[in-house]
Design a protein around this motif. Structure first.
Motif, short mmCIF file in Angstrom:
data_model
loop_
_atom_site.label_atom_id
_atom_site.label_comp_id
_atom_site.label_asym_id
_atom_site.label_seq_id
_atom_site.Cartn_x
_atom_site.Cartn_y
_atom_site.Cartn_z
N GLU A 1 -2.92 5.76 2.39
CA GLU A 1 -4.07 4.94 2.00
C GLU A 1 -4.77 4.37 3.23
OE1 GLU A 1 -2.08 2.52 -1.53
OE2 GLU A 1 -4.25 2.16 -1.43
N LYS B 1 0.84 -1.19 0.00
CA LYS B 1 0.00 0.00 0.00
C LYS B 1 0.88 1.25 0.00
CE LYS B 1 -3.98 -2.06 0.21
NZ LYS B 1 -5.01 -1.91 -0.86
N ARG B 2 0.25 2.35 -0.36
CA ARG B 2 0.96 3.64 -0.39
C ARG B 2 0.66 4.40 0.90
NH1 ARG B 2 4.55 3.88 -4.33
NH2 ARG B 2 3.85 2.88 -6.23
N THR B 3 1.61 5.22 1.30
CA THR B 3 1.42 6.11 2.45
C THR B 3 0.15 6.92 2.28
OG1 THR B 3 3.81 6.27 2.71
CG2 THR B 3 2.48 7.94 3.80
N THR C 1 4.68 4.47 6.76
CA THR C 1 5.76 3.50 6.54
C THR C 1 6.10 2.72 7.80
OG1 THR C 1 7.39 5.25 6.87
CG2 THR C 1 6.75 4.77 4.59
#
Lengths: 110, 114
Positions: free
Chosen positions: B17, B13-15, B83
């Protein structure tokens, strides 16, 4: 909340040898449990020992509990390559959730 | 045999989300738990649930929420992934009706937040 402290952090032995790992803790407990985790997988329950018990056996596993020293040990006899895994002690205090230690990584070579 | 399943084994996943991790158990257990596991830190309890619609914070609830609308399902929600939430997430359940105190674990979800 407290954690159990396993010792050693890592252990390497040959097949057929015995493996001993220890768990120390700081406050009173209702019971202490040992779990195994194969690499990258979930944990599997091995054995439970209650605070009023001193020793339990299950197959090649032997667990002792010394409440006066606040410590437990897990002995695996005649180890096999398939015993290679991480082993965790988990403390059950009053309440619901188990508190896990950081684990001992056991490597058994053939 | 008790079976605890988790919706994904691996997740990227992206930061920022919103992330949903699902856990389902098939043995009508009352208690369910979410842990995260990090090298050198062992398993740390995030949240647990005594029963449907009941939840309790564990040791590290910050950045997480949970939902237990049905007895068999316990969801962990990362409202805005960061993260430092990259980790292995483990779900477990426990049957309080028996004398046994075994916790049954799912296979884990390895989450990477970029």
């Amino acid at each position: 909340s407290q954690q159990g402290e396993e010792d050693p952090q890592a252990l390497s032995i040959q097949e057929g040898e015995n493996a001993t790992m220890n768990c120390s803790y700081k406050t009173s407990i209702n019971n202490l449990q040992w779990y195994r985790q194969n690499s990258g997988r979930g944990l599997v329950h091995l054995i439970l020992i209650r605070s009023n018990e001193r020793e339990k056996h299950s197959g090649r596993l032997r667990v002792t509990l010394d409440t006066s020293k606040k410590s437990s040990s897990l002995l695996i006899t005649a180890s096999r390559a398939a015993d290679t895994a991480s082993y965790f002690c988990a403390l059950r205090q009053a309440g619901t959730a188990l508190i896990f230690g950081k684990g001992t990584t056991l490597s058994v070579s053939s | 045999d008790v079976k605890v399943t988790q919706s994904s084994r691996y997740l990227v996943k992206r930061t920022g989300e919103k992330v949903f991790l699902e856990c389902v158990q098939d043995m009508d257990h009352e208690n369910m738990f979410w842990y995260r596991q990090d090298p050198g830190l062992g398993l740390r309890l995030i949240y647990f649930s005594y029963d449907v619609k009941m939840k309790e914070k564990g040791d590290i609830p910050e950045g997480y929420s949970v939902s237990r609308e049905k007895k068999e399902r316990f969801s962990l929600i990362l409202e805005s992934a960061s993260t430092n939430q990259t980790s292995m997430y483990l779900c477990a359940s426990r049957d309080t009706r028996r004398a046994t105190e075994t916790q049954y674990f799912g296979p884990g979800t390895r989450l990477l937040v970029l």
